[in-house]
Design a protein around this motif. Structure first.
Motif, mmCIF file in Angstrom:
data_model
loop_
_atom_site.group_PDB
_atom_site.id
_atom_site.type_symbol
_atom_site.label_atom_id
_atom_site.label_comp_id
_atom_site.label_asym_id
_atom_site.label_seq_id
_atom_site.Cartn_x
_atom_site.Cartn_y
_atom_site.Cartn_z
ATOM 1 N N ARG A 46 6.976 10.053 -2.339
ATOM 2 C CA ARG A 46 7.151 11.392 -2.912
ATOM 3 C C ARG A 46 8.494 12.018 -2.548
ATOM 4 O O ARG A 46 8.885 13.029 -3.144
ATOM 5 N N MET A 47 9.183 11.498 -1.572
ATOM 6 C CA MET A 47 10.417 12.131 -1.104
ATOM 7 C C MET A 47 11.447 12.198 -2.223
ATOM 8 O O MET A 47 11.892 11.174 -2.737
ATOM 9 N N SER B 5 0.816 -1.215 0.000
ATOM 10 C CA SER B 5 0.000 0.000 0.000
ATOM 11 C C SER B 5 0.849 1.264 0.000
ATOM 12 O O SER B 5 0.328 2.365 -0.177
ATOM 13 N N PHE B 6 2.142 1.125 0.204
ATOM 14 C CA PHE B 6 3.030 2.281 0.228
ATOM 15 C C PHE B 6 3.000 3.011 -1.110
ATOM 16 O O PHE B 6 3.141 4.227 -1.171
ATOM 17 N N PHE B 7 2.815 2.252 -2.199
ATOM 18 C CA PHE B 7 2.813 2.840 -3.525
ATOM 19 C C PHE B 7 1.405 2.986 -4.100
ATOM 20 O O PHE B 7 1.225 3.086 -5.311
ATOM 21 N N ALA B 8 0.408 2.989 -3.233
ATOM 22 C CA ALA B 8 -0.961 3.249 -3.670
ATOM 23 C C ALA B 8 -1.272 4.727 -3.483
ATOM 24 O O ALA B 8 -0.834 5.343 -2.506
ATOM 25 N N PRO B 9 -2.029 5.354 -4.401
ATOM 26 C CA PRO B 9 -2.397 6.758 -4.228
ATOM 27 C C PRO B 9 -3.144 6.981 -2.918
ATOM 28 O O PRO B 9 -3.945 6.143 -2.495
ATOM 29 N N LEU B 10 -2.885 8.118 -2.276
ATOM 30 C CA LEU B 10 -3.507 8.419 -0.991
ATOM 31 C C LEU B 10 -4.855 9.123 -1.143
ATOM 32 O O LEU B 10 -5.460 9.504 -0.144
ATOM 33 N N ALA B 11 -5.309 9.304 -2.373
ATOM 34 C CA ALA B 11 -6.635 9.877 -2.624
ATOM 35 C C ALA B 11 -7.155 9.302 -3.935
ATOM 36 O O ALA B 11 -6.386 9.051 -4.865
ATOM 37 N N ALA C 174 17.544 5.530 1.255
ATOM 38 C CA ALA C 174 16.155 5.672 0.808
ATOM 39 C C ALA C 174 16.031 5.863 -0.703
ATOM 40 O O ALA C 174 14.921 5.907 -1.229
ATOM 41 N N GLY C 175 17.163 6.018 -1.400
ATOM 42 C CA GLY C 175 17.108 6.234 -2.837
ATOM 43 C C GLY C 175 16.673 7.630 -3.224
ATOM 44 O O GLY C 175 16.043 7.828 -4.269
ATOM 45 N N GLY D 250 -8.290 9.150 -7.441
ATOM 46 C CA GLY D 250 -8.054 10.036 -8.564
ATOM 47 C C GLY D 250 -6.693 10.686 -8.587
ATOM 48 O O GLY D 250 -6.338 11.362 -9.559
ATOM 49 N N ALA D 251 -5.905 10.504 -7.533
ATOM 50 C CA ALA D 251 -4.547 11.049 -7.502
ATOM 51 C C ALA D 251 -3.622 10.170 -8.335
ATOM 52 O O ALA D 251 -3.870 8.971 -8.487
ATOM 53 N N PRO D 252 -2.541 10.716 -8.876
ATOM 54 C CA PRO D 252 -1.615 9.900 -9.660
ATOM 55 C C PRO D 252 -0.902 8.873 -8.792
ATOM 56 O O PRO D 252 -0.703 9.095 -7.592
ATOM 57 N N ALA D 253 -0.531 7.766 -9.393
ATOM 58 C CA ALA D 253 0.201 6.732 -8.662
ATOM 59 C C ALA D 253 1.579 7.243 -8.264
ATOM 60 O O ALA D 253 2.242 7.926 -9.051
ATOM 61 N N PRO D 254 2.031 6.939 -7.053
ATOM 62 C CA PRO D 254 3.363 7.379 -6.630
ATOM 63 C C PRO D 254 4.461 6.770 -7.496
ATOM 64 O O PRO D 254 4.303 5.687 -8.060
ATOM 65 N N LEU D 255 5.571 7.495 -7.597
ATOM 66 C CA LEU D 255 6.722 6.988 -8.334
ATOM 67 C C LEU D 255 7.415 5.897 -7.522
ATOM 68 O O LEU D 255 7.507 5.985 -6.293
ATOM 69 N N ARG D 256 7.929 4.894 -8.213
ATOM 70 C CA ARG D 256 8.678 3.842 -7.533
ATOM 71 C C ARG D 256 10.181 4.134 -7.513
ATOM 72 O O ARG D 256 10.929 3.483 -6.802
#
Length: 359
Positions: free
Chosen positions: A175-176, A8-14, A241-242, A16-22
């Protein structure tokens, strides 16, 4: 114990929001040049600076007076809408999370120019909870505005607790993008006895042992770096953390020699860039945070000599092995990234010939 699934770390937090970058893109950011969007003289220079600096940052926080906060926010919106930034990234530093302006900063900027903003810099980050707050809010605003790519977050280390929590901050969100040293506020929070913005201090030194027991004789002194521990800890957290570490501001604009020294120390320790408070610091940062032709020539020689990357070879009387290869690949990769956006560096790096190659 956390019951949250890693998936779930890479699931959008809202919705309709864009998917987080990996993976955070490796975009050159040697100089992050700060400007006040409420200052007409600074604003007029922005179009001409596009392409000369990797990052232009519209500053809304400490350097902007309270009476000018709304003007700075509106000015940044106007600049973003009216400027083609090309290869230059557009960042902003919002007001601190405990301020009365930050909510309007985020709502206005994301909904009006979220498609232009690459990174939002968050000041005075205390812990992962600050990043979680901004992360969720950005997702909600991106969904509202129909933003198709996630806006990234950059944290500033300006408190003792932030330094103590830097590993958690670096890992708080996909997002960091990176973390910068904020030496002035950090010095105040730590109750350090310096009034300088970054750089060294003549009182922070070690002294040569007495010669022949004469404590009053001439003894060399060596100025030390107040920020070495913090920068090294920040670099380790970012590497794990990359994401990307940055030196922060160097406040003495007139002392270009010391600024270059401090930037080079940060570059050698692993930082990818620094802040620029004056156009003259951009040239210094671009030069210091770009590998030299000699460094790239040596790195390419090692890469060529190592073949499949196993074993060891001797070059110029020095042993080069797998660890050497990894070090050299860092420089070669950085040179390729910089050459892609900087024609002068491309010409320089393309002109490098290795021994044994045809002239």
């Amino acid at each position: 114990m956390s019951l949250k699934s890693p998936k779930s770390f890479f699931a959008p937090l809202a919705v309709g929001a864009p998917a987080p970058l990996r993976e955070i893109p490796a975009r050159p950011s040697r100089a992050i040049h700060f400007f006040d969007p409420s200052n007409p003289k600074m604003v007029d220079k922005i179009p001409a600076m596009v392409g000369t600096v990797d990052v232009l940052l519209g500053n809304l926080e400490d350097a902007v007076k309270a009476d000018n906060k709304e003007a700075a926010r509106a000015g940044l919106v106007q600049i973003a809408k009216g400027t083609d930034f090309g290869p230059t990234q557009l960042w902003t530093r919002i007001n601190s999370l405990d301020s009365p302006w930050v909510l309007d900063d985020l709502i206005t900027l994301v909904t009006e120019i979220g498609d232009k903003l690459d990174v939002i810099m968050v000041p005075k980050v205390q812990g992962a909870e600050d990043i979680h707050y901004v992360d969720r809010l950005l997702a909600q605003l991106e969904a509202r505005a129909g933003i198709t790519r996630p806006i990234l977050i950059h944290a500033i280390l300006e408190t003792a607790r932030g330094v103590a929590e830097v590993e958690n901050i670096a890992l708080a969100s996909p997002r960091m993008q990176g973390i910068s040293l904020g030496p002035a506020d950090l010095a105040a929070d730590r109750k350090m006895k310096t009034t300088r913005v970054g750089g060294g201090h003549p009182g922070y030194l070690v002294r040569q042992d007495p010669v022949s027991g004469d404590i009053n004789g001439d003894r060399a002194i060596f100025q030390q770096d107040l920020w070495h521990y913090t920068i090294a800890k920040m670099v380790d957290a970012c590497a794990a953390a990359g994401i990307y570490p940055y030196y922060g501001p160097f406040g003495d604009i007139t002392d270009v020699v010391a600024a270059e020294d401090q930037f080079r120390n940060a570059f050698l320790l692993g930082c990818v860039g620094t802040w620029s408070l004056h156009p003259k610091q951009i040239e210094i940062a671009n030069r210091v945070f770009s590998p030299s032709a000699e460094d790239i020539k040596h790195a390419r020689r090692v890469v060529a000599a190592m073949g499949d990357g196993t074993g060891a070879v001797m070059l110029d009387g020095k042993m080069e092995d797998d660890a050497s290869l990894k070090q050299c690949l860092v420089l070669v990769s950085l040179a390729d990234e910089l050459a892609a956006i900087d024609p002068k560096l491309k010409e320089l790096y393309d002109s490098i010939e290795l021994e044994g190659e045809d002239a």
